[in-house]
Design a protein around this motif. Sequence first.
Motif, PDB file in Angstrom:
ATOM      1  N   ALA A   1       7.158  53.247  76.144  1.00 34.44           N
ATOM      2  CA  ALA A   1       7.957  52.017  76.198  1.00 34.44           C
ATOM      3  C   ALA A   1       7.420  51.015  77.217  1.00 34.44           C
ATOM      4  O   ALA A   1       7.620  49.806  77.064  1.00 34.44           O
ATOM      5  CB  ALA A   1       9.413  52.355  76.508  1.00 34.44           C
ATOM      6  N   ILE A   2       6.748  51.493  78.261  1.00 37.00           N
ATOM      7  CA  ILE A   2       6.310  50.575  79.330  1.00 37.00           C
ATOM      8  C   ILE A   2       4.843  50.160  79.207  1.00 37.00           C
ATOM      9  O   ILE A   2       4.370  49.321  79.979  1.00 37.00           O
ATOM     10  CB  ILE A   2       6.537  51.206  80.722  1.00 37.00           C
ATOM     11  N   ARG A   3       4.127  50.709  78.247  1.00 38.99           N
ATOM     12  CA  ARG A   3       2.707  50.359  78.131  1.00 38.99           C
ATOM     13  C   ARG A   3       2.528  49.103  77.279  1.00 38.99           C
ATOM     14  O   ARG A   3       3.398  48.731  76.477  1.00 38.99           O
ATOM     15  CB  ARG A   3       1.916  51.523  77.544  1.00 38.99           C
ATOM     16  N   ASP A   4       1.378  48.479  77.428  1.00 38.82           N
ATOM     17  CA  ASP A   4       1.053  47.303  76.630  1.00 38.82           C
ATOM     18  C   ASP A   4       0.675  47.732  75.217  1.00 38.82           C
ATOM     19  O   ASP A   4       0.078  48.799  75.006  1.00 38.82           O
ATOM     20  CB  ASP A   4      -0.115  46.535  77.252  1.00 38.82           C
ATOM     21  N   GLU A   5       1.003  46.894  74.254  1.00 37.39           N
ATOM     22  CA  GLU A   5       0.685  47.198  72.868  1.00 37.39           C
ATOM     23  C   GLU A   5      -0.818  47.059  72.630  1.00 37.39           C
ATOM     24  O   GLU A   5      -1.436  46.086  73.047  1.00 37.39           O
ATOM     25  CB  GLU A   5       1.458  46.277  71.931  1.00 37.39           C
ATOM     26  N   GLY A   6      -1.403  48.040  71.951  1.00 35.43           N
ATOM     27  CA  GLY A   6      -2.830  48.027  71.670  1.00 35.43           C
ATOM     28  C   GLY A   6      -3.157  47.375  70.339  1.00 35.43           C
ATOM     29  O   GLY A   6      -2.319  46.693  69.733  1.00 35.43           O
ATOM     30  N   ASP A   7      -4.357  47.611  69.858  1.00 35.94           N
ATOM     31  CA  ASP A   7      -4.827  46.936  68.647  1.00 35.94           C
ATOM     32  C   ASP A   7      -5.137  47.898  67.509  1.00 35.94           C
ATOM     33  O   ASP A   7      -5.898  47.564  66.597  1.00 35.94           O
ATOM     34  CB  ASP A   7      -6.072  46.105  68.967  1.00 35.94           C
ATOM     35  N   ARG A   8      -4.557  49.093  67.518  1.00 37.61           N
ATOM     36  CA  ARG A   8      -4.768  49.996  66.395  1.00 37.61           C
ATOM     37  C   ARG A   8      -4.120  49.395  65.143  1.00 37.61           C
ATOM     38  O   ARG A   8      -3.064  48.767  65.216  1.00 37.61           O
ATOM     39  CB  ARG A   8      -4.179  51.374  66.706  1.00 37.61           C
ATOM     40  N   PRO A   9      -4.732  49.592  63.977  1.00 37.89           N
ATOM     41  CA  PRO A   9      -4.315  48.817  62.789  1.00 37.89           C
ATOM     42  C   PRO A   9      -2.945  49.162  62.226  1.00 37.89           C
ATOM     43  O   PRO A   9      -2.280  48.295  61.647  1.00 37.89           O
ATOM     44  CB  PRO A   9      -5.419  49.121  61.770  1.00 37.89           C
TER      45      PRO A   9
END
Length: 454
Positions: free
Chosen positions: A256-264
Amino acid sequence: MSRPLRVAIVGAGPAGIYAADALLKSETAAEPGVSIDLFERMPAPFGLIRYGVAPDHPRIKGIVKALHQVLDKPQIRLFGNVDYPRDIDLDDLRAFYDAIVFSTGATADRALDIPGIELDGSHGAAEFVAWYDGHPDFPRTWPLEAEKVAVLGVGNVALDVARVLAKTADELLPTEIPANVHEGLKANKAKEIHVFGRRGPAQAKFSPMELRELDHSPNIEVIVNPEDIDYDEGSIAARRSEKQTDMVAKTLENWAIRDEGDRPHKLFLHFFESPTEILGEDGKVVGLRTERTELDGTGNVKGTGDFTDWDLGAVYRAVGYLSDELPKLPWDIKSGTVPDEGGRVIQESGEHLQSTYVTGWIRRGPVGLIGHTKGDANEAISNLLADHAEGRLQTPVSPTPESVDEFLGERGVRFTTWEGWYKLDAAERALGEPHGRERIKIVEREEMLDASEA
């Protein structure tokens, strides 16, 4: 009694095989011995492990090795492709055995009574699992046109469904999935998977390891809304009393506290959202309506009256499995189980149905992990042996092993054996070898029978 104790076990999944193992380890197995026949409606044994566990869980499927060692014992025979009660019923079994143990598990989907459940695009998770696990009694194709999909439920089956929908077909290719499943998944259009739970993180029924595995795929971005991380006194108490609950909550907090990544592919885990209606147009699913809930102090939740409509093209309900009713046995329609006391089947009168026992999910419902059925089996078999020692078991009229073979032969039942499983196993491994895979599962029942008889 100078002859071996004859026991029939109906259902050759983990619960049934654990029951056979408990019998073999008993003092009765030494003198005068036990003789066990396992009846399984599928041509192959192992039940849930073969047809209910996601193909990308080889660790769980490793349990097969331990079950294999049990079925290799000479006191056990396997009769596969034999259906209860079509091919053999309770009265038939009583003619051949001192005792009968039912371990038929649960394969159907539990109902979810909300509007729209009948729409095209609304699916039961059990049916989807049966498709991707290559169950011979289910269709060979599956509709995977929706780009946004909902999964209702916060147990391990919901995670399996969500993960299979979110992974690429090539990620699953090294597993034992059949060719038709790989082809179907290649056409899967899902890019967003939304898993909905009515309560909070501390009430989720995920196992910690299975939850963490969601994040291992290079194609799946797991997303948790920080607003869904909430606990009341009941939730805090649950975390303190159960290590696995605390581990699940910590994993969700970290996501919940991490930044959103770019996995498709995006996989959203939503909490405090109670499904109230599946929305449709022209008979097809177009969305899901949920009511926001809040904790009430005890770990339970209450509705807030705030509703959200989610744009979705398919909905999978993973709210629990349900066992099929077994003819000639008492039945609790509410729980979907056979009433029992310590594994002894209990009639409506309160009396024990002589020589008849249950273990596994048909006894206690579809809860717990595979290993939990060991305790069920040990208790049921302990009581069976106590009844045997005290002379409470029935006396079969035809207790010889040959009489069962003759009966099935006269009925024209085309049954498979443990030796046949070895042949089917070899055939599946041979299919996988040219592709560098451990096996490719054979799906069609007739092909399974042919391979078993080769």
